[in-house]
Design a protein around this motif. Structure first.
Motif, mmCIF file in Angstrom:
data_model
loop_
_atom_site.group_PDB
_atom_site.id
_atom_site.type_symbol
_atom_site.label_atom_id
_atom_site.label_comp_id
_atom_site.label_asym_id
_atom_site.label_seq_id
_atom_site.Cartn_x
_atom_site.Cartn_y
_atom_site.Cartn_z
ATOM 1 N N ASN A 190 0.825 -1.213 0.000
ATOM 2 C CA ASN A 190 0.000 0.000 0.000
ATOM 3 C C ASN A 190 0.859 1.265 0.000
ATOM 4 O O ASN A 190 0.552 2.246 0.672
ATOM 5 C CB ASN A 190 -0.942 0.009 1.211
ATOM 6 N N LYS A 192 2.675 4.325 -2.222
ATOM 7 C CA LYS A 192 2.625 5.070 -3.470
ATOM 8 C C LYS A 192 4.036 5.258 -4.015
ATOM 9 O O LYS A 192 5.001 5.341 -3.253
ATOM 10 C CB LYS A 192 1.967 6.437 -3.246
ATOM 11 N N ASP A 216 1.811 2.094 8.289
ATOM 12 C CA ASP A 216 0.490 2.377 7.734
ATOM 13 C C ASP A 216 -0.055 3.678 8.302
ATOM 14 O O ASP A 216 -0.068 3.882 9.511
ATOM 15 C CB ASP A 216 -0.464 1.222 8.051
ATOM 16 N N ARG A 217 -0.476 4.565 7.416
ATOM 17 C CA ARG A 217 -1.110 5.823 7.811
ATOM 18 C C ARG A 217 -2.570 5.763 7.388
ATOM 19 O O ARG A 217 -2.863 5.624 6.204
ATOM 20 C CB ARG A 217 -0.417 7.010 7.131
ATOM 21 N N LYS A 218 -3.448 5.834 8.325
ATOM 22 C CA LYS A 218 -4.870 5.704 8.048
ATOM 23 C C LYS A 218 -5.316 6.728 7.003
ATOM 24 O O LYS A 218 -5.027 7.915 7.117
ATOM 25 C CB LYS A 218 -5.689 5.889 9.332
ATOM 26 N N LEU A 219 -6.006 6.230 5.982
ATOM 27 C CA LEU A 219 -6.561 7.025 4.891
ATOM 28 C C LEU A 219 -5.497 7.663 4.001
ATOM 29 O O LEU A 219 -5.823 8.377 3.058
ATOM 30 C CB LEU A 219 -7.489 8.129 5.429
ATOM 31 N N LYS A 220 -4.221 7.413 4.276
ATOM 32 C CA LYS A 220 -3.153 8.004 3.476
ATOM 33 C C LYS A 220 -2.223 6.959 2.877
ATOM 34 O O LYS A 220 -1.262 7.302 2.199
ATOM 35 C CB LYS A 220 -2.335 8.984 4.333
ATOM 36 N N GLY A 221 -2.496 5.695 3.133
ATOM 37 C CA GLY A 221 -1.598 4.660 2.654
ATOM 38 C C GLY A 221 -0.420 4.488 3.590
ATOM 39 O O GLY A 221 -0.358 5.071 4.675
ATOM 40 N N VAL A 223 3.901 4.429 4.320
ATOM 41 C CA VAL A 223 5.129 5.114 3.914
ATOM 42 C C VAL A 223 6.329 4.342 4.464
ATOM 43 O O VAL A 223 6.279 3.810 5.579
ATOM 44 C CB VAL A 223 5.173 6.575 4.415
#
Length: 248
Positions: A190, A192, A216-221, A223
């Motif tokens: 997940n 980008k 995991d960053r909620k609603l942001k995918g 990193v």
């Protein structure tokens, strides 16, 4: 041009069209990388073949959703939904099969787009059925809740089957205690595509592939946040980030 040459030209065109249709319906993996003549004009920044393919899939799916929404708005026959779905799924299959060798990791993309497209088709078709039998607005509320639950269940299943908390990147710049790494679009993690700054570790050199933990960053995918492994083979950021065997 003689009549014979004209008819011969028509025959060649028909034969080429037939072979093109057969190849579209029953594609085989290509050994040559695809061309992105028109897509590259729309995208200003340089992308890898994998990123272009991922972008094509995203745009195709978005167009499929828009067309279906337009059909619902126009109150079209369910046969229109079926017809659009047939064309879309043939294109989806062609893109995935034809370019199998040029995805960094093919299987997660294949499963994700087949599944989410099938769910979308079922949701749109189901909405047409609900519109015919609904006697109050609560039918629509209940249907939306069911559709949302199905999407969430698919998201959970996909993460369980393909999800991982790491990805791969290529070192492009080293500045003291931090490094900039290039990461491909990674649907399994997940993440980008883009450049990310992380803390440096030992044995880093520009061009080396690294394995990174993602957060995991909620609603942001997700990193990349930390390098956990360094592979000793140099690679270009335009090549696959899948590592070779030699590690440190």
């Amino acid at each position: 041009m003689s009549v014979e040459d004209f008819l011969y030209g028509i025959g060649e065109s028909v034969d080429s069209a037939i072979h093109g249709i057969i190849d579209f319906i029953n594609p085989s993996p290509s050994e040559e990388p695809p061309s992105f003549k028109y897509l590259s004009r729309l995208v200003k920044k340089r992308l890898t073949t994998h990123e272009y393919l991922s972008l094509k899939l995203q745009l195709a799916f978005l167009l499929y959703l828009i067309v279906n929404l337009a059909l619902l708005f126009l109150k079209a026959s369910p046969l229109w939904l079926v017809g659009v779905a047939v064309v879309y799924f043939l294109y989806l299959r062609y893109t995935l099969v034809r370019n199998r060798e040029f995805f960094v990791e093919h299987e997660p993309y294949r499963f994700f787009y087949y599944a989410i497209s099938a769910i979308s088709f079922a949701v749109f078709l189901g909405y047409l059925m609900i519109r015919r039998i609904a006697t109050s607005i609560y039918y629509y509320y209940a249907y939306l809740l069911v559709a949302f639950a199905v999407v969430m269940a698919f998201r959970w299943y996909f993460k369980q089957r393909y999800g991982r908390d790491y990805t791969y990147g290529i070192v492009e710049e080293i500045k003291g205690d931090v490094v900039r790494v290039f990461v491909h679009d990674d649907i399994a993690a997940n993440v980008k595509p883009g450049h990310y700054w992380v803390d440096a570790v030992e044995d880093l050199e520009i061009g080396r592939v690294v394995k990174l933990i993602v957060e995991d960053r909620k609603l942001k995918g997700a990193v990349p946040v930390k390098i956990i492994e360094v592979y000793l083979t140099d690679q270009s950021s335009q090549s696959s980030t899948e590592p070779n065997e030699e590690t440190e």
